[in-house]
Design a protein around this motif. Structure first.
Motif, mmCIF file in Angstrom:
data_model
loop_
_atom_site.group_PDB
_atom_site.id
_atom_site.type_symbol
_atom_site.label_atom_id
_atom_site.label_comp_id
_atom_site.label_asym_id
_atom_site.label_seq_id
_atom_site.Cartn_x
_atom_site.Cartn_y
_atom_site.Cartn_z
ATOM 1 N N ALA A 126 9.300 -5.550 4.176
ATOM 2 C CA ALA A 126 8.432 -4.306 4.174
ATOM 3 C C ALA A 126 7.992 -3.752 5.610
ATOM 4 N N GLN A 127 7.471 -2.763 5.583
ATOM 5 C CA GLN A 127 6.788 -2.106 7.173
ATOM 6 C C GLN A 127 5.899 -1.346 6.798
ATOM 7 N N ASN A 128 4.764 -1.544 7.802
ATOM 8 C CA ASN A 128 3.785 -0.886 7.979
ATOM 9 C C ASN A 128 3.620 0.643 8.689
ATOM 10 N N SER A 129 2.540 1.284 8.741
ATOM 11 C CA SER A 129 2.723 2.510 9.576
ATOM 12 C C SER A 129 2.835 2.305 10.922
ATOM 13 N N SER A 130 2.438 1.044 11.404
ATOM 14 C CA SER A 130 2.249 0.871 12.789
ATOM 15 C C SER A 130 3.849 0.421 13.341
ATOM 16 N N GLY A 131 4.873 0.544 12.420
ATOM 17 C CA GLY A 131 6.133 -0.164 12.710
ATOM 18 C C GLY A 131 6.419 -1.701 12.562
ATOM 19 N N VAL A 132 5.512 -2.459 12.114
ATOM 20 C CA VAL A 132 5.637 -3.890 12.139
ATOM 21 C C VAL A 132 6.566 -4.088 10.978
ATOM 22 N N LEU A 133 7.396 -4.890 10.955
ATOM 23 C CA LEU A 133 8.290 -5.202 10.092
ATOM 24 C C LEU A 133 7.995 -6.705 9.362
ATOM 25 N N PHE A 134 7.997 -6.610 8.296
ATOM 26 C CA PHE A 134 7.778 -8.191 7.496
ATOM 27 C C PHE A 134 8.760 -8.580 6.497
ATOM 28 N N PHE A 150 11.782 -13.194 14.008
ATOM 29 C CA PHE A 150 10.861 -13.067 12.964
ATOM 30 C C PHE A 150 9.874 -14.544 13.120
ATOM 31 N N VAL A 151 8.654 -14.247 12.998
ATOM 32 C CA VAL A 151 8.007 -15.091 13.441
ATOM 33 C C VAL A 151 6.865 -15.026 12.099
ATOM 34 N N PRO A 152 6.142 -16.390 11.793
ATOM 35 C CA PRO A 152 5.122 -16.443 10.882
ATOM 36 C C PRO A 152 4.027 -15.565 11.117
ATOM 37 N N VAL A 153 3.594 -15.069 9.920
ATOM 38 C CA VAL A 153 2.236 -14.355 10.021
ATOM 39 C C VAL A 153 1.123 -15.140 9.664
ATOM 40 N N LEU A 176 -0.562 -4.641 3.265
ATOM 41 C CA LEU A 176 0.598 -5.157 2.808
ATOM 42 C C LEU A 176 0.245 -6.189 1.514
ATOM 43 N N TRP A 177 0.799 -5.781 0.605
ATOM 44 C CA TRP A 177 0.537 -6.682 -0.843
ATOM 45 C C TRP A 177 1.655 -7.571 -0.837
ATOM 46 N N PHE A 178 1.282 -8.768 -1.179
ATOM 47 C CA PHE A 178 2.400 -10.057 -1.546
ATOM 48 C C PHE A 178 1.756 -10.809 -2.648
ATOM 49 N N GLY A 179 2.758 -11.524 -3.201
ATOM 50 C CA GLY A 179 2.732 -12.334 -4.489
ATOM 51 C C GLY A 179 2.644 -13.713 -4.084
ATOM 52 N N SER A 189 -4.206 -4.453 8.788
ATOM 53 C CA SER A 189 -3.674 -4.430 9.962
ATOM 54 C C SER A 189 -3.838 -5.496 11.072
ATOM 55 N N ASN A 190 -4.887 -6.173 10.758
ATOM 56 C CA ASN A 190 -5.233 -7.367 11.612
ATOM 57 C C ASN A 190 -4.716 -8.590 11.023
ATOM 58 N N PHE A 191 -3.872 -8.616 10.166
ATOM 59 C CA PHE A 191 -3.354 -9.936 9.289
ATOM 60 C C PHE A 191 -4.385 -10.596 8.901
#
Length: 324
Positions: A126-134, A150-153, A176-179, A189-191
């Protein structure tokens, strides 16, 4: 592609439970790499991408091009069992496999492996509007850093692993929604982690409440398909949770895919066919029909996505791609 599909669909029509279902099929007989299709992507150039258990296929409406692992190219596709496809804002195609992630460049027509998750099962992007790819890899949430690694969030979320499957999605508020095992959470956006929405309405949950898919609809509602608990919908406007299972008309409670069509209907891909939720909450059902070669050809559904022309593309366990 639209003209081709429309001409085929006009003769491949049957009615089931009030649905005028129009199916064509893409299988190994027309160049698909394998009939097990776990994920589908419609890119912004009108191409369709299929993740199979034997590589990635790109379909232009007429022919397939297959991308597979090369034993001589250690920087290419890390594995042929594909579980995730995603197009980022810059147009690149991100590929998740059982042994890592890769990125396809349309400019160079080349697949390159990505560092940070090598050897891990990558199941969602997934990717947010700031361009961060997860991405999700082996039950952990990662983000792509400026070094293309890729690094752990978050290394630990409530001492639970992130679920495997298509279990991350970004809503129109850029959350960002996650299960997790038995709940939905979101990341700002600040994690920072927000929301702890139980998937199961019991206090402890169960294996049946494990999230398999997360989808954000046009009204910014969050849908989750589960491993036996049906589907849930979190309405962010009213902050309410609705749950649906086979007692409500859902054809099966194992839901691997949730999507929405141009008419606003919610499509649920289950282990026993497709349930389509109408705006009034009623479910219509489409199942495999072996007596009709133009019907859904496999009940085990692994992905459902719409394209730009209002067609619905269905990935199945052994029936290839079904097009509605």
């Amino acid at each position: 592609m639209r003209a081709l599909l429309s001409s085929l669909a006009c003769i491949l029509t049957f009615t089931l439970y009030g649905i005028n279902a129009q199916f064509t099929h893409l299988t190994t007989s027309v160049g698909l790499a394998h009939n097990h299709v776990s994920c589908i992507l419609a890119d912004r150039n009108g191409m369709m991408w299929f993740g199979t258990s034997n590589g990635v296929c790109r379909y232009d409406g007429y022919s397939m091009k297959v991308y597979t692992q090369s034993k001589s190219d250690f920087n290419g596709l890390p594995d042929n069992f594909i579980s995730a496809l995603f197009q980022s804002a810059d147009g690149d195609i991100w590929i998740g496999s059982d042994k890592g992630a890769a990125c396809y460049s349309p400019l160079f027509d080349k697949v390159t492996s990505v560092r940070g998750v090598k050897g891990k099962a990558v199941t969602s992007f997934a990717q947010n509007s700031s361009g961060v790819l997860f991405c999700v890899a082996d039950g952990k949430l990662y983000r792509l850093n400026t070094e293309n690694r890729f690094v752990p969030v978050i290394r630990n979320v409530s001492r639970e692993h992130v679920a495997t499957g298509r279990v991350i999605a970004v809503d129109n508020k850029d959350q960002l929604w996650f299960g997790l095992h038995n709940k939905l959470s979101s990341l700002d956006s600040n994690f920072c982690v927000h929301n702890q929405i139980p998937v199961d309405d019991t206090s402890e949950g169960s294996a049946k409440s494990r999230v398999l898919d997360i989808y954000v609809d046009k009204d910014n509602n969050i849908w989750a398909g589960t491993n036996g608990g049906g589907i849930i919908c979190f309405n962010q406007s009213t902050m309410t949770v609705s749950r649906y299972n086979n007692s409500d008309g859902l054809v099966n409670n194992v839901v691997r895919a949730v999507s929405q069509d141009a008419r606003g209907r919610i499509w649920c891909g289950t282990e026993r066919g497709i349930s389509i939720m109408q705006p009034d909450g009623r479910f219509d059902t489409i199942r495999q029909d072996l007596s009709n070669r133009f019907a859904l050809n496999d009940n085990a559904i692994y992905d459902i996505i719409p394209d730009a022309y209002d067609n619905m593309w269905v990935g199945t366990y052994f029936g290839g791609v079904n097009i509605f």
